[in-house]
Design an enzyme around this catalytic site. Sequence first.
Site, PDB file in Angstrom:
ATOM      1  N   LYS A  19      14.059 -36.459  22.363  1.00 44.47           N
ATOM      2  CA  LYS A  19      12.717 -35.940  22.560  1.00 44.47           C
ATOM      3  C   LYS A  19      11.639 -37.120  23.071  1.00 44.47           C
ATOM      4  O   LYS A  19      11.075 -36.795  24.086  1.00 44.47           O
ATOM      5  CB  LYS A  19      11.996 -35.628  21.177  1.00 44.47           C
ATOM      6  CG  LYS A  19      10.673 -35.226  21.183  1.00 44.47           C
ATOM      7  CD  LYS A  19      10.255 -34.463  19.800  1.00 44.47           C
ATOM      8  CE  LYS A  19       9.967 -35.604  18.656  1.00 44.47           C
ATOM      9  NZ  LYS A  19       9.005 -36.067  18.772  1.00 44.47           N
ATOM     10  N   SER A  20      12.090 -38.486  22.749  1.00 48.00           N
ATOM     11  CA  SER A  20      11.300 -39.566  23.354  1.00 48.00           C
ATOM     12  C   SER A  20      11.605 -39.708  24.770  1.00 48.00           C
ATOM     13  O   SER A  20      10.648 -39.989  25.489  1.00 48.00           O
ATOM     14  CB  SER A  20      11.759 -40.805  22.557  1.00 48.00           C
ATOM     15  OG  SER A  20      11.576 -40.726  21.232  1.00 48.00           O
ATOM     16  N   GLY A  51       2.110 -36.229  18.376  1.00 55.94           N
ATOM     17  CA  GLY A  51       1.238 -37.466  18.534  1.00 55.94           C
ATOM     18  C   GLY A  51       1.503 -38.350  19.612  1.00 55.94           C
ATOM     19  O   GLY A  51       0.857 -38.814  20.567  1.00 55.94           O
ATOM     20  N   SER A  73       1.004 -48.963  17.037  1.00 58.10           N
ATOM     21  CA  SER A  73       1.888 -47.889  17.563  1.00 58.10           C
ATOM     22  C   SER A  73       2.422 -48.435  18.863  1.00 58.10           C
ATOM     23  O   SER A  73       1.280 -48.532  19.589  1.00 58.10           O
ATOM     24  CB  SER A  73       1.255 -46.666  17.615  1.00 58.10           C
ATOM     25  OG  SER A  73       1.920 -45.637  18.306  1.00 58.10           O
ATOM     26  N   SER A  74       3.430 -48.434  19.353  1.00 58.75           N
ATOM     27  CA  SER A  74       4.071 -48.745  20.595  1.00 58.75           C
ATOM     28  C   SER A  74       3.561 -47.825  21.603  1.00 58.75           C
ATOM     29  O   SER A  74       3.595 -47.936  22.646  1.00 58.75           O
ATOM     30  CB  SER A  74       5.653 -48.979  20.426  1.00 58.75           C
ATOM     31  OG  SER A  74       6.104 -47.683  20.163  1.00 58.75           O
ATOM     32  N   GLN A  75       3.276 -46.507  21.033  1.00 56.12           N
ATOM     33  CA  GLN A  75       2.807 -45.424  21.880  1.00 56.12           C
ATOM     34  C   GLN A  75       1.711 -45.894  22.594  1.00 56.12           C
ATOM     35  O   GLN A  75       1.239 -45.281  23.656  1.00 56.12           O
ATOM     36  CB  GLN A  75       2.575 -44.219  21.226  1.00 56.12           C
ATOM     37  CG  GLN A  75       3.925 -43.463  20.692  1.00 56.12           C
ATOM     38  CD  GLN A  75       3.738 -42.355  19.892  1.00 56.12           C
ATOM     39  OE1 GLN A  75       2.537 -41.883  19.433  1.00 56.12           O
ATOM     40  NE2 GLN A  75       4.816 -41.619  19.359  1.00 56.12           N
ATOM     41  N   ASP A  87      11.371 -44.102  11.931  1.00 59.95           N
ATOM     42  CA  ASP A  87      11.590 -42.547  12.029  1.00 59.95           C
ATOM     43  C   ASP A  87      12.816 -42.617  11.131  1.00 59.95           C
ATOM     44  O   ASP A  87      13.458 -41.162  10.698  1.00 59.95           O
ATOM     45  CB  ASP A  87      11.860 -42.034  13.621  1.00 59.95           C
ATOM     46  CG  ASP A  87      10.572 -41.733  14.000  1.00 59.95           C
ATOM     47  OD1 ASP A  87       9.441 -41.554  13.159  1.00 59.95           O
ATOM     48  OD2 ASP A  87      10.596 -41.414  15.242  1.00 59.95           O
ATOM     49  N   LYS A 145       2.424 -40.802   9.789  1.00 67.32           N
ATOM     50  CA  LYS A 145       3.101 -39.980  10.723  1.00 67.32           C
ATOM     51  C   LYS A 145       2.895 -38.434  10.312  1.00 67.32           C
ATOM     52  O   LYS A 145       1.706 -38.303   9.959  1.00 67.32           O
ATOM     53  CB  LYS A 145       4.708 -40.372  10.224  1.00 67.32           C
ATOM     54  CG  LYS A 145       5.217 -41.535  10.549  1.00 67.32           C
ATOM     55  CD  LYS A 145       5.257 -41.817  12.199  1.00 67.32           C
ATOM     56  CE  LYS A 145       5.894 -43.076  12.447  1.00 67.32           C
ATOM     57  NZ  LYS A 145       6.146 -43.051  13.794  1.00 67.32           N
ATOM     58  N   LYS A 193       9.735 -28.976  15.541  1.00 67.98           N
ATOM     59  CA  LYS A 193       8.901 -29.906  16.083  1.00 67.98           C
ATOM     60  C   LYS A 193       9.768 -31.019  16.993  1.00 67.98           C
ATOM     61  O   LYS A 193       9.444 -31.138  18.076  1.00 67.98           O
ATOM     62  CB  LYS A 193       8.108 -30.816  15.153  1.00 67.98           C
ATOM     63  CG  LYS A 193       7.084 -31.951  15.586  1.00 67.98           C
ATOM     64  CD  LYS A 193       6.431 -32.658  14.464  1.00 67.98           C
ATOM     65  CE  LYS A 193       5.962 -33.784  15.191  1.00 67.98           C
ATOM     66  NZ  LYS A 193       4.856 -33.624  16.173  1.00 67.98           N
TER      67      LYS A 193
END
Length: 429
Positions: free
Chosen positions: A22-23, A95, A167-169, A308, A335, A407
């Site tokens: 997914k990432s 997210g 968050s690394s996002q 995760d 999360k 999800k």
Amino acid sequence: MEKIVIPGRVKISGEIDAISSKSDLHRLIICACLSGSRVRIKYSSELSSDINATIDCMTALGAKIDVQSGVITIREPINFESIPDSPVLDCRESGSTARFLLPLASFIGKGITLTGRGKLPERPFRDLCESLERAGAVFSSHNIPITVEAPINPDFDGCFEISGNVSSQYLSALLFILPVCRAKGIKLTTPLESAGYADMTIGAIGRFGAQIVEKDGVYTCLKGYGKPEGDICAEGDWSNAAFWLCAACGDGEISVRGLSKSSSQPDRAVIDILESMGAGLCAKDGCVKISAGERLRGTEIDAKNIPDLVPVLCVRAAVADGVTHITNVSRLRIKESDRIEAVSELLKNLGGRIETTDNDILITGIQKLRGGKVDSFNDHRIAMSAAIAAAFSDGDVEISDFRAVEKSYPLFFEHFKALSGEKELKIYE
């Protein structure tokens, strides 16, 4: 509220192909839509709701995307000169989608609104919003829903500044637009956590011709997006493979095919953790085979870069000899659920022994869980962890809101049945 019942003492063993990451898919779809060219992305298994959210959002920005079994085709990428007026980007509960697309929306402007549901409106965006505001953007809010009231200053040629420990996002989100805007670079204001995910982003961007380098916490772009060479294939997903790898017990063996040990995915660390607990492991030619023997043992786990993995590792540690201490878990509270509370309730309801603080989890292993009822809190990783717990339980495990798995892993329970030999699982209201 739908519930599913997993038989206690179910034995999970056999071979399975890893689903696509997914990432990785989030990143590849976004890069493809910014590349200025037609792109085919190959994937395995059924697309999750999070990935469909990203596809729908890119479509709302004007990209033309076709999805067929195993292939996502970006027929027409985003054209910055013809963005639809005031598009609404429905990020659902993703997210990743919302954070990854906020800087892009800020770069485009046009009154773009990002919406979402579930826990997404409660998840943090302030640091990312403030970074973009320093570059000229104006937002209606720092939480979903967010409308871009003014875009980034098109002449902004300084460095975006962003924290690395929330968050690394946030960093990944800014990296996506670095090849298309005039900004000089991105500067981290705090040390980066989950750095592997930023590496994944840089790797994905690189597959589309762009080149980003890092020096002393500053990221700069040396070359912009271009056409990739041939089709792009998504990586196998270490995060979801971890559930099967943690399920091995007794004389059973589990093999997951399609996993790269050289992947930047931080959750590939699951094999090192399981080895430290005494599991037997063989990784060769993209296939990871694991056996647990009679008992695993407790260990020390630093979750800073692998949040995760924590829920399923807690389940595995619950029936290991001795004590498992998991540190740096504070980010689990923001999360899809408060995963510290959720996993604590999961194990306690099944008879496990767990203690938690704001930043630590301490699990004392027992011989067997007893089974019981578990609330998934509509969190995919809690639902899947609860299902794996049935392999270590004397009694059945009942999971509410089990469809949360859609999800990230829509076929999870189908694959569970294939690996366990259970032809049907009881579902009821």
